[in-house]
Write a protein that holds these residues in place. Structure first.
Motif, short mmCIF file in Angstrom:
data_model
loop_
_atom_site.label_atom_id
_atom_site.label_comp_id
_atom_site.label_asym_id
_atom_site.label_seq_id
_atom_site.Cartn_x
_atom_site.Cartn_y
_atom_site.Cartn_z
N GLU A 146 -4.36 -0.04 -9.81
CA GLU A 146 -4.76 -0.31 -8.43
C GLU A 146 -4.93 -1.83 -8.23
O GLU A 146 -5.54 -2.51 -9.05
CB GLU A 146 -6.09 0.43 -8.14
CG GLU A 146 -6.90 -0.07 -6.95
CD GLU A 146 -6.17 0.05 -5.61
OE1 GLU A 146 -5.44 1.02 -5.40
OE2 GLU A 146 -6.34 -0.87 -4.78
N THR B 185 0.87 -1.17 0.00
CA THR B 185 0.00 0.00 0.00
C THR B 185 0.91 1.23 0.00
O THR B 185 1.93 1.22 0.67
CB THR B 185 -0.88 -0.02 1.28
OG1 THR B 185 -1.64 -1.22 1.26
CG2 THR B 185 -1.80 1.17 1.35
N PHE C 243 -3.45 6.11 5.36
CA PHE C 243 -2.27 5.31 5.70
C PHE C 243 -1.97 5.45 7.20
O PHE C 243 -1.74 4.46 7.91
CB PHE C 243 -1.06 5.75 4.87
CG PHE C 243 0.04 4.72 4.81
CD1 PHE C 243 0.21 3.93 3.68
CD2 PHE C 243 0.89 4.52 5.89
CE1 PHE C 243 1.22 2.97 3.63
CE2 PHE C 243 1.91 3.57 5.84
CZ PHE C 243 2.08 2.80 4.71
N TYR D 8 0.17 -1.62 -6.72
CA TYR D 8 0.02 -1.14 -5.34
C TYR D 8 -1.46 -0.97 -5.03
O TYR D 8 -2.29 -0.92 -5.93
CB TYR D 8 0.67 0.25 -5.17
CG TYR D 8 2.18 0.26 -5.11
CD1 TYR D 8 2.85 -0.09 -3.94
CD2 TYR D 8 2.93 0.68 -6.20
CE1 TYR D 8 4.24 -0.04 -3.88
CE2 TYR D 8 4.33 0.73 -6.14
CZ TYR D 8 4.97 0.37 -4.99
OH TYR D 8 6.35 0.41 -4.92
N HIS D 9 -1.75 -0.78 -3.73
CA HIS D 9 -3.02 -0.19 -3.32
C HIS D 9 -2.68 1.27 -3.03
O HIS D 9 -1.77 1.55 -2.24
CB HIS D 9 -3.56 -0.86 -2.06
CG HIS D 9 -3.87 -2.31 -2.27
ND1 HIS D 9 -4.87 -2.75 -3.12
CD2 HIS D 9 -3.31 -3.43 -1.75
CE1 HIS D 9 -4.90 -4.07 -3.12
NE2 HIS D 9 -3.96 -4.50 -2.30
N TYR D 10 -3.38 2.17 -3.70
CA TYR D 10 -3.07 3.59 -3.55
C TYR D 10 -4.06 4.23 -2.58
O TYR D 10 -5.26 4.19 -2.82
CB TYR D 10 -3.16 4.29 -4.92
CG TYR D 10 -2.24 3.68 -5.95
CD1 TYR D 10 -0.94 4.14 -6.13
CD2 TYR D 10 -2.67 2.60 -6.74
CE1 TYR D 10 -0.10 3.55 -7.06
CE2 TYR D 10 -1.84 2.01 -7.67
CZ TYR D 10 -0.56 2.49 -7.82
OH TYR D 10 0.28 1.91 -8.75
N ILE D 11 -3.54 4.78 -1.47
CA ILE D 11 -4.43 5.43 -0.52
C ILE D 11 -3.85 6.80 -0.12
O ILE D 11 -2.70 7.10 -0.43
CB ILE D 11 -4.71 4.56 0.75
CG1 ILE D 11 -3.43 4.31 1.56
CG2 ILE D 11 -5.37 3.24 0.37
CD1 ILE D 11 -3.69 3.60 2.90
N SER E 186 0.58 -5.05 4.16
CA SER E 186 -0.54 -5.46 5.02
C SER E 186 -0.32 -6.88 5.52
O SER E 186 0.09 -7.76 4.77
CB SER E 186 -1.85 -5.41 4.24
OG SER E 186 -2.07 -4.10 3.82
#
Ligand code: 5GP
Length: 202
Positions: free
Chosen positions: A47, A36, A59, A51-54, A82
């Motif tokens: 996505e 992430t 975060f 990655y997971h983009y947040i 994670s």
């Protein structure tokens, strides 16, 4: 045998991602840990694939909730692994592959010790890294400069790893990485000795 863990680190531009991508085609029962991040998506990234983009706020909230196995700030952005999907994949006997930096490697090593196999991939020299980052065309000069400085400080910690690969020839480096991934599954530390002996005897 439980699942194994293979950590791959090295400067952005070392060819790590392309090598991993090709290596995944050659090995079964493997799980790539999708990190992430708070950094922006690059052209060609997606996505849930890269990655997971947040956001930074999300975060920091996830850090508070203890959702990460490890996290680090790299080039002013947060990156983290994670915990949940990793534990599930290990339980399922998969080889979990991480693309994380030297800070993440240190934390994971403290938590999982010799069950981890780690590889540091780099270019033959700094000029080559600079050339690859410029050719990639995804970062501005300022970011490239940051990445090169970061690469130099990462290189000083190469001895924390089990293996080092100098990526001066893609096919040769791919062969070496694949060999390391295959043998990482045979680490004696992954063995439950009591169970192994009792099933061997009966
Ligand atoms: P990039 O922005 O080029 O995708 O990645 C920058 C750096 O962050 C790379 O060195 C990469 O290995 C590292 N990185 C990516 N995901 C993680 C993660 O989950 N944890 C840590 N500690 N580093 C990560």
């Amino acid at each position: 045998m439980r699942g194994g863990m293979l950590i791959i680190s090295g400067p952005s531009g070392s060819g790590k991602s392309s090598l991993m991508h090709e290596m995944f085609k050659k090995i079964d029962n493997i799980y790539f840990s999708i990190s992430t991040t708070t950094r922006g998506k690059r052209d060609g990234e997606a996505e849930g694939v890269d990655y997971h983009y947040i956001s930074k706020e999300e975060f920091e909230n996830d850090i508070e909730e203890g959702l990460f196995l490890e996290w680090a700030k790299v080039h002013d952005n947060y990156y983290g692994t994670s915990l949940k999907p990793i534990l599930k994949s290990l339980h399922d006997g998969k080889l979990v592959v991480f693309d994380i930096d030297v800070q993440g490697h240190k934390i994971a090593r403290e938590k999982f010790g010799d069950s981890i196999t780690s590889v540091f991939i780099t270019t033959p020299n700094q000029d080559e890294l600079s050339k690859r980052l410029k050719n990639r065309g995804t970062d501005c000069d300022e970011v490239i400069e940051k990445r090169i400085n970061n690469a130099l400080s990462e290189m000083t910690r190469v001895r924390e790893y089990n293996y080092v690969l100098i990526n001066d020839n893609f096919e040769k480096t791919l062969e070496e990485l694949t060999a390391i991934a295959i043998s990482s599954r045979c680490r004696v530390h992954l063995l439950d000795t009591e169970e192994f002996i009792s099933s061997w005897v009966s």
